[in-house]
Design a protein around this motif. Structure first.
Motif, PDB file in Angstrom:
ATOM      1  N   VAL A  19      35.859  53.401  40.353  1.00  0.00           N
ATOM      2  CA  VAL A  19      36.280  54.215  41.494  1.00  0.00           C
ATOM      3  C   VAL A  19      37.657  53.748  41.975  1.00  0.00           C
ATOM      4  CG1 VAL A  19      35.735  54.869  43.873  1.00  0.00           C
ATOM      5  CG2 VAL A  19      33.913  54.772  42.164  1.00  0.00           C
ATOM      6  N   ARG A  20      37.893  52.444  41.954  1.00  0.00           N
ATOM      7  CA  ARG A  20      39.214  51.934  42.355  1.00  0.00           C
ATOM      8  C   ARG A  20      40.294  52.393  41.369  1.00  0.00           C
ATOM      9  NH1 ARG A  20      37.957  45.668  43.815  1.00  0.00           N
ATOM     10  NH2 ARG A  20      36.145  46.081  45.118  1.00  0.00           N
ATOM     11  N   TYR A  21      39.963  52.373  40.074  1.00  0.00           N
ATOM     12  CA  TYR A  21      40.926  52.853  39.075  1.00  0.00           C
ATOM     13  C   TYR A  21      41.258  54.318  39.339  1.00  0.00           C
ATOM     14  CZ  TYR A  21      39.407  48.746  36.306  1.00  0.00           C
ATOM     15  OH  TYR A  21      39.088  47.492  35.860  1.00  0.00           O
ATOM     16  N   LEU A  22      40.211  55.120  39.587  1.00  0.00           N
ATOM     17  CA  LEU A  22      40.436  56.544  39.879  1.00  0.00           C
ATOM     18  C   LEU A  22      41.341  56.708  41.097  1.00  0.00           C
ATOM     19  CD1 LEU A  22      36.934  58.189  39.355  1.00  0.00           C
ATOM     20  CD2 LEU A  22      39.006  58.578  38.016  1.00  0.00           C
ATOM     21  N   ALA A  23      41.046  55.962  42.157  1.00  0.00           N
ATOM     22  CA  ALA A  23      41.853  56.075  43.375  1.00  0.00           C
ATOM     23  C   ALA A  23      43.306  55.697  43.091  1.00  0.00           C
ATOM     24  CB  ALA A  23      41.272  55.191  44.477  1.00  0.00           C
ATOM     25  N   GLY A  24      43.508  54.636  42.314  1.00  0.00           N
ATOM     26  CA  GLY A  24      44.866  54.225  41.977  1.00  0.00           C
ATOM     27  C   GLY A  24      45.621  55.284  41.201  1.00  0.00           C
ATOM     28  N   LEU A  25      44.924  56.002  40.334  1.00  0.00           N
ATOM     29  CA  LEU A  25      45.562  57.076  39.564  1.00  0.00           C
ATOM     30  C   LEU A  25      45.819  58.301  40.433  1.00  0.00           C
ATOM     31  CD1 LEU A  25      43.507  56.747  36.267  1.00  0.00           C
ATOM     32  CD2 LEU A  25      45.888  56.074  36.629  1.00  0.00           C
ATOM     33  N   LEU A  41      45.044  46.109  40.080  1.00  0.00           N
ATOM     34  CA  LEU A  41      44.828  46.940  41.260  1.00  0.00           C
ATOM     35  C   LEU A  41      43.377  46.839  41.732  1.00  0.00           C
ATOM     36  CD1 LEU A  41      45.917  49.333  43.106  1.00  0.00           C
ATOM     37  CD2 LEU A  41      44.849  50.818  41.405  1.00  0.00           C
ATOM     38  N   ALA A  42      42.446  46.862  40.796  1.00  0.00           N
ATOM     39  CA  ALA A  42      41.027  46.857  41.147  1.00  0.00           C
ATOM     40  C   ALA A  42      40.536  45.469  41.546  1.00  0.00           C
ATOM     41  CB  ALA A  42      40.191  47.379  39.986  1.00  0.00           C
ATOM     42  N   ASP A  43      41.260  44.439  41.141  1.00  0.00           N
ATOM     43  CA  ASP A  43      40.841  43.073  41.447  1.00  0.00           C
ATOM     44  C   ASP A  43      42.038  42.282  41.959  1.00  0.00           C
ATOM     45  OD1 ASP A  43      39.471  40.707  41.678  1.00  0.00           O
ATOM     46  OD2 ASP A  43      39.432  40.288  39.519  1.00  0.00           O
ATOM     47  N   PRO A  44      42.513  42.588  43.188  1.00  0.00           N
ATOM     48  CA  PRO A  44      43.719  41.927  43.684  1.00  0.00           C
ATOM     49  C   PRO A  44      43.574  40.414  43.784  1.00  0.00           C
ATOM     50  CG  PRO A  44      42.789  43.396  45.359  1.00  0.00           C
ATOM     51  CD  PRO A  44      41.966  43.535  44.126  1.00  0.00           C
ATOM     52  N   GLU A  45      42.357  39.931  44.014  1.00  0.00           N
ATOM     53  CA  GLU A  45      42.153  38.485  44.105  1.00  0.00           C
ATOM     54  C   GLU A  45      42.368  37.823  42.754  1.00  0.00           C
ATOM     55  OE1 GLU A  45      38.334  38.002  45.860  1.00  0.00           O
ATOM     56  OE2 GLU A  45      38.941  39.018  47.691  1.00  0.00           O
ATOM     57  N   GLY A  46      42.126  38.552  41.675  1.00  0.00           N
ATOM     58  CA  GLY A  46      42.331  38.007  40.335  1.00  0.00           C
ATOM     59  C   GLY A  46      43.714  38.325  39.793  1.00  0.00           C
ATOM     60  N   ALA A  47      44.610  38.823  40.653  1.00  0.00           N
ATOM     61  CA  ALA A  47      45.945  39.237  40.204  1.00  0.00           C
ATOM     62  C   ALA A  47      46.729  38.084  39.597  1.00  0.00           C
ATOM     63  CB  ALA A  47      46.731  39.852  41.355  1.00  0.00           C
ATOM     64  N   ASN A  48      46.446  36.855  40.026  1.00  0.00           N
ATOM     65  CA  ASN A  48      47.148  35.709  39.447  1.00  0.00           C
ATOM     66  C   ASN A  48      46.897  35.629  37.951  1.00  0.00           C
ATOM     67  OD1 ASN A  48      48.036  35.073  41.977  1.00  0.00           O
ATOM     68  ND2 ASN A  48      46.441  33.551  42.350  1.00  0.00           N
TER      69      ASN A  48
END
Length: 190
Positions: A19-25, A41-48
């Protein structure tokens, strides 16, 4: 959770990566987004880990040039055998040989991407492509369970692959709107 409303009806979807991927698109129609960017985008905490993922190598092509040549030679050989079997009326043998060709073509197609480019083994981008595609398709299927028209529109308008994009059809009559994400406080998203 996310709320999807159309007309007087609405339903809620659990907050998932798909759902986050869809929203980002949907937030950026017509913009191609690389799957690794969607993962971040879907996992901002894991962005590192995203920067590390992008620098990871791979184990090379799924099938090297010599292997692809061997597949092609075997397919040609099987086609000759099919012609010969059909000439002598051995249609069951020809059907069996055709099944072998079909299996080889599926394997070869799985090792090649768009334009015949090699897919890479153990590639972070390839793993992301598979996972993002699965997650997006699952989210669309859940939407379609509640609203067939909306789900079908998304299925038609979302393209997936190494790059994903939302290309809304001008005549669909469905317009999507997403609300900015708030910190995790149990607030719903539209």
């Amino acid at each position: 959770s996310w709320t999807i409303a159309r007309g007087g009806a609405s339903f809620r979807l659990r907050d998932t990566k798909g759902v986050r991927y869809l929203a980002g698109l949907i937030e950026h129609p017509g913009v191609e987004r690389h799957v690794l960017d969607l993962v971040e985008l879907a996992d901002p905490e894991g962005a590192n880990g995203g920067a590390v993922r992008k620098t990871l190598g791979d184990a090379g092509p799924l099938i090297d040039a010599e292997g692809k040549d061997a597949y092609r030679r075997r397919i040609e050989q099987l086609r000759d055998e099919i012609d010969q079997a059909e000439t002598f009326g051995h249609y069951e043998k020809a059907a069996s040989l055709q099944q072998e060709i079909d299996a080889l073509v599926r394997q070869l197609a799985g090792a090649l991407g768009l334009g015949g480019r090699d897919r890479r083994a153990a590639s972070a981008a390839e793993k992301a492509r598979l996972n993002v595609t699965r997650a997006i398709r699952a989210a669309i299927a859940r939407i379609e369970q509640w609203d067939q028209d909306a789900g079908r529109a998304l299925d038609r308008d979302i393209s997936t692959g190494a790059f994903c994009c939302y290309h809304p059809a001008a005549n669909s009559g469905i317009r999507w709107r997403t609300e900015p994400r708030l910190p995790a406080s149990g607030v719903s998203h539209n």
